[in-house]
Scaffold this motif. Structure first.
Motif, short mmCIF file in Angstrom:
data_model
loop_
_atom_site.label_atom_id
_atom_site.label_comp_id
_atom_site.label_asym_id
_atom_site.label_seq_id
_atom_site.Cartn_x
_atom_site.Cartn_y
_atom_site.Cartn_z
N LYS A 44 15.99 6.59 26.10
CA LYS A 44 14.93 7.14 25.26
C LYS A 44 14.80 8.64 25.43
CE LYS A 44 11.96 3.04 24.81
NZ LYS A 44 12.00 2.99 23.34
N VAL A 50 14.53 9.64 19.26
CA VAL A 50 13.37 8.85 19.68
C VAL A 50 12.15 9.74 19.68
CG1 VAL A 50 12.35 7.48 21.53
CG2 VAL A 50 14.80 7.31 21.06
N ASN A 51 11.09 9.29 19.01
CA ASN A 51 9.87 10.07 18.89
C ASN A 51 9.30 10.41 20.26
OD1 ASN A 51 6.73 10.24 18.57
ND2 ASN A 51 7.55 10.57 16.51
N TYR A 53 6.30 10.77 21.32
CA TYR A 53 5.19 9.94 21.75
C TYR A 53 5.66 8.54 22.14
CZ TYR A 53 2.76 13.81 19.60
OH TYR A 53 2.34 15.07 19.27
N GLU A 54 6.75 8.09 21.57
CA GLU A 54 7.32 6.80 21.97
C GLU A 54 7.88 6.90 23.39
OE1 GLU A 54 11.00 3.84 20.73
OE2 GLU A 54 10.23 5.26 19.25
N GLU A 57 4.91 6.80 25.74
CA GLU A 57 4.36 5.46 25.85
C GLU A 57 5.22 4.59 26.76
OE1 GLU A 57 3.00 1.71 22.98
OE2 GLU A 57 3.94 3.49 22.12
#
Length: 590
Positions: A44, A50-51, A53-54, A57
């Motif tokens: 990630k 991959v964003n 904020y992702e 999280e």
């Protein structure tokens, strides 16, 4: 008191804790927790598609509410998070740096390759250091290459400080990439019979601190650069991780990336992708360039010069159990191949594997002690193998191998038993190389080590190390502060190389180790200085940096990786810190 911190009005009649949690969380706080890297984590972080904020999280879900643990990757994540946040759109999209490359190409067309300025900028270092801190250094080194035509000339490439050359192997460094649109790099290849021709794999292949835009080529020893046909749009999320040249054919090179392996047979005029996988390391069988090995979390072998690859499963670790593999070979016994594996579970030492049949099959040689952890005895769990993993074999003895994680270890029996050669704490009775080893290279009786703190050399099998980084100006600074009464007095806070004080030309004193995350000098008295460790662990000196003490007692919250700290503009006794709430002190101490 009336003042302002980060645009937020502060009134002294309010309580010491200002309940602005929601505002500060959106502008300062970027998620406070620590984490343990697993393979999902690494993927990630390393994939810019991959964003942002992702990623945050996933980080929070994995680490939970555990506190900081040394050597488990928490600091590496926090550095990435801090750096990535400044390069992220509000939507969380991270791929926004292609603009820089496009602008650079436009400047090339306008024949303005060299930056022009009326300002008289001069570098101030650090170029040397004296130390009272525990891990002094200059900055992060990714790869080390010795000139094939002059053993006294060496090159280093760094993730954000550029590509440098030394003509006498010690303390005489010249930058070669200051005019590129991005100066991070992960690999370098030199034509064996013509040192003027260089190939540079750009970008930070370890943690994406800088962006990869492909492979560059120089025909004049690095004085100028041109693009090859391997150009990556930043939005594609491709990261170069290594580059290797066929020693018998300088027109043939392999470049590894997080999306596969590419091959050129015409000196970079054209490239073809020959393998699709996340590849971190490449090696050629000594004496037989038709046999090529590469690995990411899987080990591959080619017997046709890298056109086709086969995954080797016999004796190799499961790709789901490891987060990264590193490879080495030795001219002493060309049939021997070593695999160093980092654990996917805790980023510690998963195992050292050896092949005696040119990579057709492997056997486990050892999986303990944990040679990738902080401990000088290897008796701790975990490590940072996704971030720092290096291995090299002696060209004269295939049984003599060196491994780098946080420290450097050696085996004299092909990876069964291990002896520690350097420790990350300075001074060290074992020997000192800065923590976090990214490169180990052997040339004859020389062993080079590239780490988060620079480049070190040993000429006696790793028993004694010499720091030859002096002159490399590659530090990654979070903050700098200049005295209002003495412009030559500069306090700096740098990534993994601590807090340093510049007080005269070529005079840097390493004051505090680890990550230096804040630098302030009192505007009424430059003997009063402030620094910080990650998360708002503030430090204060009242004797010009000779000693520091913690002054964050009373703060019951954890700050950001770089926690804002400001001195009131009219009352130097008042300091304000923005954490989850705003805190202030009225007597130079919180």
């Amino acid at each position: 008191m009336n003042g302002e911190v980060n645009g937020i009005s502060i009134n002294s009649r309010s309580s010491e804790i200002f309940n602005m949690k929601k505002i500060l969380l959106s502008t300062v706080l970027l998620a406070f927790s620590s984490f343990l890297f697993a393979q999902e984590w690494v993927n990630k972080i390393m994939d810019p598609n991959v964003n942002f904020y992702e990623v945050q999280e996933a980080f929070n879900d994995h680490w939970g509410d555990k506190g900081y643990e040394r050597g488990k990757g928490w600091k590496q994540y926090k550095r990435w998070e801090y750096n990535a946040a400044t390069r992220t759109y509000p939507t969380g999209e991270r791929n926004n740096s292609k603009t820089y490359f496009d602008a650079w190409k436009l400047v090339q067309k306008m024949n303005k390759n060299e930056a022009k300025s009326t300002s008289a900028w001069q570098p101030v270092g650090p170029t040397s250091w004296a130390s009272q801190g525990w891990n002094p250094g200059f900055g992060l080194v990714h790869a080390i290459v010795e000139d094939p035509n002059d053993a006294n000339t060496i090159y280093v490439v760094t993730p954000s400080g550029g590509h440098w050359k030394s003509k006498n192997s010690v303390n005489d460094w010249t930058p070669l990439t200051d005019n590129l649109p991005a100066i991070g790099a992960s690999g370098l290849a030199i034509v064996p019979n013509n040192s003027s021709i260089l190939y540079l794999a750009t970008g930070d292949g370890n943690s994406s601190d800088t962006y990869s835009f492909g492979v560059m080529k120089s025909l004049d020893g690095g004085l100028s650069w041109e693009t090859t046909s391997l150009i990556h749009n930043i939005a594609d999320g491709v990261r170069c991780t290594d580059i290797l040249m066929d020693p018998t054919n300088s027109q043939k090179l392999w470049v590894s990336t997080n999306s596969g392996l590419s091959l050129t047979t015409d000196g970079g005029a054209s490239w073809s992708q020959t393998l699709s996988d996340n590849i971190r390391d490449i090696e050629i069988k000594p004496g037989d360039p038709g046999v090529v090995y590469c690995a990411g979390t899987k080990f591959y072998k080619s017997t046709d010069g890298g056109l086709n690859f086969t995954q080797i499963l016999d004796g190799t670790p499961s790709s789901t159990a490891v987060n990264r593999l590193a490879l080495t070979v030795s001219a002493d016994d060309p049939d021997v191949v070593y695999i160093l594996a980092g654990s996917n579970e805790d980023s510690g030492f998963y195992g050292l594997y050896r092949s005696s049949d040119s990579g057709e099959s492997f056997e486990l040689r050892s999986d303990s002690p944990n040679i990738l952890t902080y401990s000088d005895t290897g008796d701790q769990e975990g490590g940072q193998s996704w971030y720092d993993l290096a291995i090299a074999a002696s060209p004269d003895d295939a049984n003599e191998i060196y491994v780098g994680g946080i420290n450097v270890w050696r085996s004299n029996d092909g990876g069964t038993n291990w002896t520690i050669l350097s420790h990350w704490v300075h001074p060290s009775s074992i020997g000192y190389t800065h923590a976090d080893i990214h490169s180990l290279e052997t040339y004859g009786d020389k062993v080079y080590c590239g780490s988060d703190g620079g480049i070190f050399i040993s000429t006696n099998n790793g028993n004694l190390w010499t720091d030859i980084s002096e002159g490399l100006q590659i530090s990654q600074f979070y903050r700098i502060a200049v005295s209002t009464t003495n412009p030559d007095l500069i306090l700096t806070a740098s990534q993994d190389n601590g807090t340093n004080l510049f007080s005269s030309p070529d005079d840097y004193n390493h004051l505090l180790g680890g990550d230096g995350n804040m630098a302030l000098i009192d505007y009424t008295n430059d003997q009063i200085m402030y620094s910080a460790y990650p998360g708002g662990e503030f430090q204060r000196s009242t004797d010009g940096g000779m000693s520091f003490s913690d002054f964050s007692n009373g703060i019951e919250e954890t700050g950001a990786w770089v926690t804002p700290l400001e001195i009131h503009p009219t009352n130097h006794n008042i300091l304000c810190a923005a954490i989850e709430n705003v805190w202030k002190t009225g007597s130079n101490g919180i």
